[in-house]
Each structure stands twice: as structure tokens, then as C-alpha cells.
Design a protein around this motif. Sequence first.
Motif, PDB file in Angstrom:
ATOM      1  N   LEU A   8       0.851  -1.181   0.000  1.00 56.34           N
ATOM      2  CA  LEU A   8       0.000   0.000   0.000  1.00 56.34           C
ATOM      3  C   LEU A   8       0.887   1.231   0.000  1.00 56.34           C
ATOM      4  N   ILE A   9       0.570   2.185  -0.843  1.00 55.92           N
ATOM      5  CA  ILE A   9       1.276   3.459  -0.868  1.00 55.92           C
ATOM      6  C   ILE A   9       0.459   4.447  -0.045  1.00 55.92           C
ATOM      7  N   THR A  10       1.145   5.189   0.813  1.00 58.31           N
ATOM      8  CA  THR A  10       0.466   6.085   1.736  1.00 58.31           C
ATOM      9  C   THR A  10       1.272   7.356   1.967  1.00 58.31           C
ATOM     10  N   ASP A  11       0.595   8.410   2.345  1.00 61.59           N
ATOM     11  CA  ASP A  11       1.264   9.645   2.750  1.00 61.59           C
ATOM     12  C   ASP A  11       1.766   9.563   4.182  1.00 61.59           C
ATOM     13  N   ASP A  12       1.289   8.548   4.947  1.00 64.01           N
ATOM     14  CA  ASP A  12       1.641   8.451   6.361  1.00 64.01           C
ATOM     15  C   ASP A  12       1.882   6.983   6.738  1.00 64.01           C
ATOM     16  N   VAL A  13       3.100   6.528   6.513  1.00 56.03           N
ATOM     17  CA  VAL A  13       3.443   5.127   6.767  1.00 56.03           C
ATOM     18  C   VAL A  13       3.252   4.781   8.236  1.00 56.03           C
ATOM     19  N   THR A  32      13.079   1.462   6.487  1.00 59.54           N
ATOM     20  CA  THR A  32      13.421   2.887   6.505  1.00 59.54           C
ATOM     21  C   THR A  32      12.178   3.610   7.007  1.00 59.54           C
ATOM     22  N   PRO A  33      12.253   4.901   7.282  1.00 59.85           N
ATOM     23  CA  PRO A  33      11.035   5.626   7.669  1.00 59.85           C
ATOM     24  C   PRO A  33       9.972   5.638   6.570  1.00 59.85           C
ATOM     25  N   ASP A  34      10.359   5.289   5.350  1.00 66.17           N
ATOM     26  CA  ASP A  34       9.437   5.270   4.212  1.00 66.17           C
ATOM     27  C   ASP A  34       8.919   3.885   3.860  1.00 66.17           C
ATOM     28  N   PHE A  35       9.304   2.854   4.628  1.00 69.81           N
ATOM     29  CA  PHE A  35       8.899   1.502   4.252  1.00 69.81           C
ATOM     30  C   PHE A  35       8.837   0.595   5.476  1.00 69.81           C
ATOM     31  N   LEU A  47       4.070  -1.460   3.408  1.00 70.19           N
ATOM     32  CA  LEU A  47       3.571  -0.091   3.467  1.00 70.19           C
ATOM     33  C   LEU A  47       4.679   0.837   3.001  1.00 70.19           C
ATOM     34  N   GLY A  48       4.438   1.533   1.893  1.00 67.26           N
ATOM     35  CA  GLY A  48       5.448   2.407   1.338  1.00 67.26           C
ATOM     36  C   GLY A  48       4.979   3.849   1.277  1.00 67.26           C
ATOM     37  N   SER A  49       5.902   4.749   1.516  1.00 71.21           N
ATOM     38  CA  SER A  49       5.606   6.175   1.448  1.00 71.21           C
ATOM     39  C   SER A  49       5.449   6.620  -0.001  1.00 71.21           C
ATOM     40  N   THR A  50       4.705   7.687  -0.184  1.00 67.12           N
ATOM     41  CA  THR A  50       4.584   8.261  -1.528  1.00 67.12           C
ATOM     42  C   THR A  50       5.961   8.651  -2.067  1.00 67.12           C
ATOM     43  N   ARG A  51       6.922   8.897  -1.193  1.00 68.80           N
ATOM     44  CA  ARG A  51       8.269   9.239  -1.646  1.00 68.80           C
ATOM     45  C   ARG A  51       8.924   8.075  -2.388  1.00 68.80           C
ATOM     46  N   THR A  52       8.461   6.846  -2.180  1.00 70.78           N
ATOM     47  CA  THR A  52       9.048   5.696  -2.869  1.00 70.78           C
ATOM     48  C   THR A  52       8.496   5.528  -4.283  1.00 70.78           C
ATOM     49  N   VAL A  53       7.398   6.183  -4.598  1.00 69.09           N
ATOM     50  CA  VAL A  53       6.763   6.019  -5.914  1.00 69.09           C
ATOM     51  C   VAL A  53       7.700   6.442  -7.034  1.00 69.09           C
TER      52      VAL A  53
END
Length: 133
Positions: A8-13, A32-35, A47-53
Motif C-alpha cells: 500500500l502506498i500512503t502519505d503516512d506510513v 526505513t522511515p518510508d517503508f 507499506l510504502g511512502s509516496t516518496r518511494t513512488v
Amino acid sequence: MNLVSIRLITDDVRRLAEFYELLTGVEAAWATPDFAEIVTPAGTLALGSTRTVALFGPGSARPADNHTAIIEFLVPDVDAEYRRLRAAVADFVNEPTTMPWGNRALLLRDPDGNLVNLFTPVTEAAIAKFAAR
């Protein structure tokens, strides 16, 4: 070929990880803080941050925009899960309901609006179907 995970991609992991930790009782494994990952015996919810997209291709995924998938968890007693979660979860779609295909199911939404189904097989056929899972 084996299905390994759903991401799931999210703005708030962190917020989504905390929700799925509460739901599953499994502590998130953070890369990482993004995953982060919720690792269960049957599979992993990533769970992945939108920054990973950007790593996959700009615009390849959008957070909180799922209208087709249902994330499903097999649980020993869906009614007990409903009682446990009622005070902590804000968005229930229904109360536990026995479906025509033999599962007792509870639908709710995670903080990003993704549909989640907790279910317990209750008919002989459904119990047999999920016995090895």
C-alpha cells in the motif's frame, strides 16, 4: 510463482503501520522511515511512502485511492475481533455477517480508506477450504 506481498502506498506510513499493528497484533518491521512491513505466516502487507513512488515511475501509484481491492485476513473468531476493535476503529462498513459462501465477515476501512475484510469460515465447506491456509 509465489505471491509475496501486497504493498500500500500512503502519505503516512507510521499511521498505517500503527493501524495494521493493532489489527493483526504483529509489530511492523521497518526498513526505513518510508517503508514498513507487517509480516504474517501467510504473506506480507508492505507499506510504502509516496516518496518511494518515484523509484517505480512518477504517478505509478497514488495513496488513498483504492476502489477495487479488499485486504483480507483469516481470523479465528470474527465476532471477538469486532468486540476488540470497536473502540479503536472508526470506520466499520458492517457488523459481522455470515456470507452465502460460508464465511462470517467483518468489513472495515483502514485510515487511508482501503477496504479490509476480517473473516472466519463457519460452514463445513468454508472450513475445509481454509483448513490449510
